[in-house]
Each structure stands twice: as C-alpha cells, then as structure tokens.
Design an enzyme around this catalytic site. Sequence first.
Site, PDB file in Angstrom:
ATOM      1  CB  THR A  70      -0.952   0.000   1.213  1.00  0.00           C
ATOM      2  OG1 THR A  70      -1.920  -1.042   1.045  1.00  0.00           O
ATOM      3  CG2 THR A  70      -1.667   1.334   1.351  1.00  0.00           C
ATOM      4  CD  GLN A 178      -1.711 -10.940  -4.458  1.00  0.00           C
ATOM      5  OE1 GLN A 178      -1.287 -12.085  -4.398  1.00  0.00           O
ATOM      6  NE2 GLN A 178      -2.335 -10.366  -3.447  1.00  0.00           N
ATOM      7  CB  SER A 198       3.794  -6.583  -0.155  1.00  0.00           C
ATOM      8  OG  SER A 198       3.429  -6.698   1.201  1.00  0.00           O
ATOM      9  CB  CYS A 323      -7.346  -3.995   1.236  1.00  0.00           C
ATOM     10  SG  CYS A 323      -5.583  -4.258   1.449  1.00  0.00           S
TER      11      CYS A 323
END
Length: 380
Positions: A70, A178, A198, A323
């Site tokens: 994010t 992803q 991430s 999310c």
Amino acid sequence: MIYLDNSATTKPYKEVLDTFVTVSEKYFANPSSLHSKGGEAEKLLGQARKSIAQLLEVAPTEVVFTSGGTEGNNIAIKGIAFQHQNRGKHLITSSVEHASSHESFQYLESQGFEVTYLPVNHDGLISLEDLERSIRPDTILVSLLHVNNETGTIQPIQEIGKVLKEHPKIFFHVDNVQGVGKVDLPLKEWGIDLCTISAHKIHGLKGNGILFVKNGVSISSLFTGGEQELKKRAGTENVAGIVAMAKALRLILQEMKEKKENLSEIKQFILEELRTIDGIDINTSVEYSAPHIINFSVKGIKPEVLIHSLDKRDVYVSTRSACSSKQGGASRILLEMGLGENRASTAIRLSTSYGNTLKEAELSLKILKEELINIKKVMR
C-alpha cells in the site's frame, strides 16, 4: 488446516522468523546512529539491500524499503504525479487496480489531475490499442497491476513496456505484489521505472516492502523528517524485517524455480473439479492468469456463508482482496470485467502457495462439495 488464502497473506518461512529474532536481538540499534552499534545495523541494512538488488537484477541504489504494498503504491503514484505535474497532469491506469492504487488515483483527481481508467475484457485484460489511444502529450505516468489480486489475471507488461518505450517521458509503474515468486517480471528488460513488492505476500513479515525506483527517476517524497532510503522515504528502517525480507525473497525465488509446476498442477486440478459442480461459474481466465489464484462464484449462496462453513472444517479461503473483504457487496473487479452483479457478489478466491499440496487440494474440494450440499439443504 488447509490454508488457501495466500493472496491475503502468507505464513512466514521458519528461516525468516529465525532471522528476524536474531537481528532484533543482536542488531537492534538505529542504523542512523553514529556509534558502532548503529554502524553494525547500517552495515546489515546495506547487505540486505545489496542482496535484494542482486535477486531483482537491479542496482542497490534502486531499492527503497517501505512498509509494504500500500505504501509502495502510494509513494510511486503520488510521488511521480506531484514531482512531474509541471510537465503534465494526465495519468493512465486500469479499472481493476488494487484499492491502494485505485484510491490514490481518485485522490489525485481531487487534486486537479486527470486520470484515464482503461477498461478490461471478460478475462480482465486491458487492450494495448486502448492504452496507445489514451496517451497524450501531457501524460506522465502509466501504472498497472502485474497480477490481479482477485482473479490472478496477468497483464501484458512486456508488451506495454514496448509501447511506452516509444514515449520515453512517460513513467511506468507496476504493482507486482501478487506476482513476485510466481510470475517472472524482468524489471530492466521490460522498461519498468517503478515496481512495488510486499514482504508478507512472499512468506516474509507484515510491515515490510520494496519499491524499485529506477536510477534517474525522481519522485516527491510523501514522508519528511529524515534522509533515510535515499531521501525517498523518511523514517527509521525496520532492519530486522528488511533482513528477513531479503531471506524470504531468496527462498521464494528458489521455490519458484523448483516448484512452479506443482502450483500449476494444483490449479488445474481445482479448476477441473469446480467445473463438475452445478451452480459454479469460474471467473479466473485459464489462459491469462497466474498459477496460484482461482476466483469462482456460487449461484445463490452468500460468500460469507460458504467461507464460515469451510472455516469450521479448517479450510480457509476468502472473498476478494483482504483490504476490501469486510466491505461486503459486489466485487469492483468482477463488475469491471462485465461478469454481472450476481457473480460479482457471490465470488470466492482460492490462492495457493508452494507449501500447498495436491492432496490438500483434493481434500478441500471434497469438503467444498459437501458444504455446498449442506448449505443448499438449509436454504430449502
């Protein structure tokens, strides 16, 4: 336990946890401190940066540490927009981005920027022709997901990079949260200027991430108050988490080399089994999707009912992006794909990791079929 929600988060590797504990105990000093303990932490931070750069085949000066996907998306999108707004205020993205990107663009619209949201087809793919038609003299950024977090659709990043090479003043940002460890993405070869990663999606720890910023690309910093992270992201670095993330990246890239076919085999089995169940529509493209994400809809059954039923039998799945999962309602992504309100509001996502087995897939599908029968009995 059969855990099939790896796109929401992954279980940390044991080696990652061990590394985090060791570094937290022995190298706890602030890497910006001038004393020897600070120097030791700074040296370890530098080694982690160099290791990650080698794994990504980029320069250490192109690796910026963040708190996750994010933040990385916010820094990349807003950082480019604000830094280069004097040259142009037109931005291009797709209609199926992760919320952290989608809402960043909505915010920028409120700040006077103009955003083109490229539509997608039933497979969730943008059109290269639409992209080319959308490019204007004042376009400064194209930002796109590599692998969609809900459906697994893989955007044609290589081809998009070729299009943008004809427009060298446009920056190209890719959200690869992803895709890392599942789908190849050569950053330099494909003309990518910024890329988001991430840690907790690759068996690292929550609260850590990487933003690749190509040398020569200037961005406006969202955080001020220090000169950490090449002056692109102020704040004391999470040294233990970063070193653990470097280990996680190395381990998952190794697993990708050795076990990628296993993921594809499991996915193929699940798809074949889902096709035999009445009332199920498969939303994931067979041809254009990553090997670890499957999205399907169950006619007439609320996804939360099925999720809780599976939960009671130790099978863990989700509805969509973690999310957005508690918001309820229809999936924005599936609606944009033109799949309709019914399918978009009854969708389930299965997402595997290299730790899953074909035996687990067989058992989870058996349980799924049983629970669907039980739910339908109650509904009569």
